[in-house]
Design an enzyme around this catalytic site. Sequence first.
Site, PDB file in Angstrom:
ATOM      1  N   SER A 157      41.432  42.016  47.172  1.00 37.99           N
ATOM      2  CA  SER A 157      40.155  41.333  46.932  1.00 37.99           C
ATOM      3  C   SER A 157      39.998  40.169  47.896  1.00 37.99           C
ATOM      4  O   SER A 157      40.925  39.793  48.606  1.00 37.99           O
ATOM      5  CB  SER A 157      40.092  40.816  45.480  1.00 37.99           C
ATOM      6  OG  SER A 157      40.923  39.675  45.331  1.00 37.99           O
ATOM      7  N   SER A 173      39.396  36.938  47.197  1.00 34.85           N
ATOM      8  CA  SER A 173      39.441  35.635  46.524  1.00 34.85           C
ATOM      9  C   SER A 173      40.144  34.558  47.342  1.00 34.85           C
ATOM     10  O   SER A 173      39.987  33.368  47.042  1.00 34.85           O
ATOM     11  CB  SER A 173      40.120  35.768  45.158  1.00 34.85           C
ATOM     12  OG  SER A 173      41.498  36.055  45.303  1.00 34.85           O
ATOM     13  N   LYS A 206      47.215  33.700  44.178  1.00 34.51           N
ATOM     14  CA  LYS A 206      46.345  32.524  44.273  1.00 34.51           C
ATOM     15  C   LYS A 206      47.133  31.371  44.889  1.00 34.51           C
ATOM     16  O   LYS A 206      48.340  31.453  45.100  1.00 34.51           O
ATOM     17  CB  LYS A 206      45.832  32.095  42.887  1.00 34.51           C
ATOM     18  CG  LYS A 206      45.077  33.159  42.109  1.00 34.51           C
ATOM     19  CD  LYS A 206      43.727  33.496  42.715  1.00 34.51           C
ATOM     20  CE  LYS A 206      43.033  34.609  41.910  1.00 34.51           C
ATOM     21  NZ  LYS A 206      41.768  35.037  42.546  1.00 34.51           N
ATOM     22  N   SER A 260      36.265  33.786  43.064  1.00 34.00           N
ATOM     23  CA  SER A 260      37.663  33.838  42.647  1.00 34.00           C
ATOM     24  C   SER A 260      37.770  33.646  41.140  1.00 34.00           C
ATOM     25  O   SER A 260      37.329  32.624  40.601  1.00 34.00           O
ATOM     26  CB  SER A 260      38.472  32.748  43.368  1.00 34.00           C
ATOM     27  OG  SER A 260      39.799  32.701  42.874  1.00 34.00           O
TER      28      SER A 260
END
Length: 263
Positions: free
Chosen positions: A51, A53, A117, A209
């Site tokens: 993804s 994010s 993250k 995100s």
Amino acid sequence: MERARIDQDMKRSKDAGLWDSVKETVKVGLQALLIAVVVRTLLFQPFNIPSGSLIPTLLIGDYLFVSKYSLGYSKYSLPLSEYLPIEAKGRIWGAEPKRGDIVVFKLPKDNATDYIKRVIGLPGDRIQVIEGVLTINGRPVKRERIADYSTSDAFGQATLVPQYQETLPNGVTHNIIERDGDRGLWDNTQVYTVPANHFFMMGDNRDNSTDSRDLGNVGYVPFENLIGRAEVIFFSIDEGAAAWQIWNWPWTVRWNRLFKPIH
């Protein structure tokens, strides 16, 4: 009779040689598998970015190595840990991540889904976003506007979005983007107080995100859920391209991203 006996001996010899070859092949295969499992469990785990994010730091199609030894080990360090009947808590040889590290962890909601993250909040920190500006323990984090970033909007159309260089309190500097400006869904939040032995995670693509700001879906991440720290991009291919199509690599591989350290 003598000829038949010689033929039988030769056949037995060939069969024995073939069986020895099979056994040696199996042995080498098992050794290679054992080495791979040990490396993946204790040292490095490959991970790909599915993804956007963490744009602009990590792109869809990046493949990276995550170091497990850097943060110590928990039950989630084991392959297929979500299927193992292990109730062990905590970590061994644990070392807390630093603010600004990018880490892979198991999503607390199901303890099975891999997420990646950036560590923003440490245990005891107070985190808030006010009009797009990150604040840590009541102090706004420095951010400086730099050149706009080319990406896709919510409808998949190419667009230029505001990009900032953000400097965390410990001096770690990285770039973030604000796809929706400073009025996105998570650009004004409550104050989050990070519990003991937990961490607060955010993506660099702040308006695209799902992270610790969303308490219902991610929230605070327990220390034991951390898998490892992202270290280096070892392969990268254009979004939508198939990595197995080797014949397209000259045009689809992002050669300038190979072996790029992750910050």
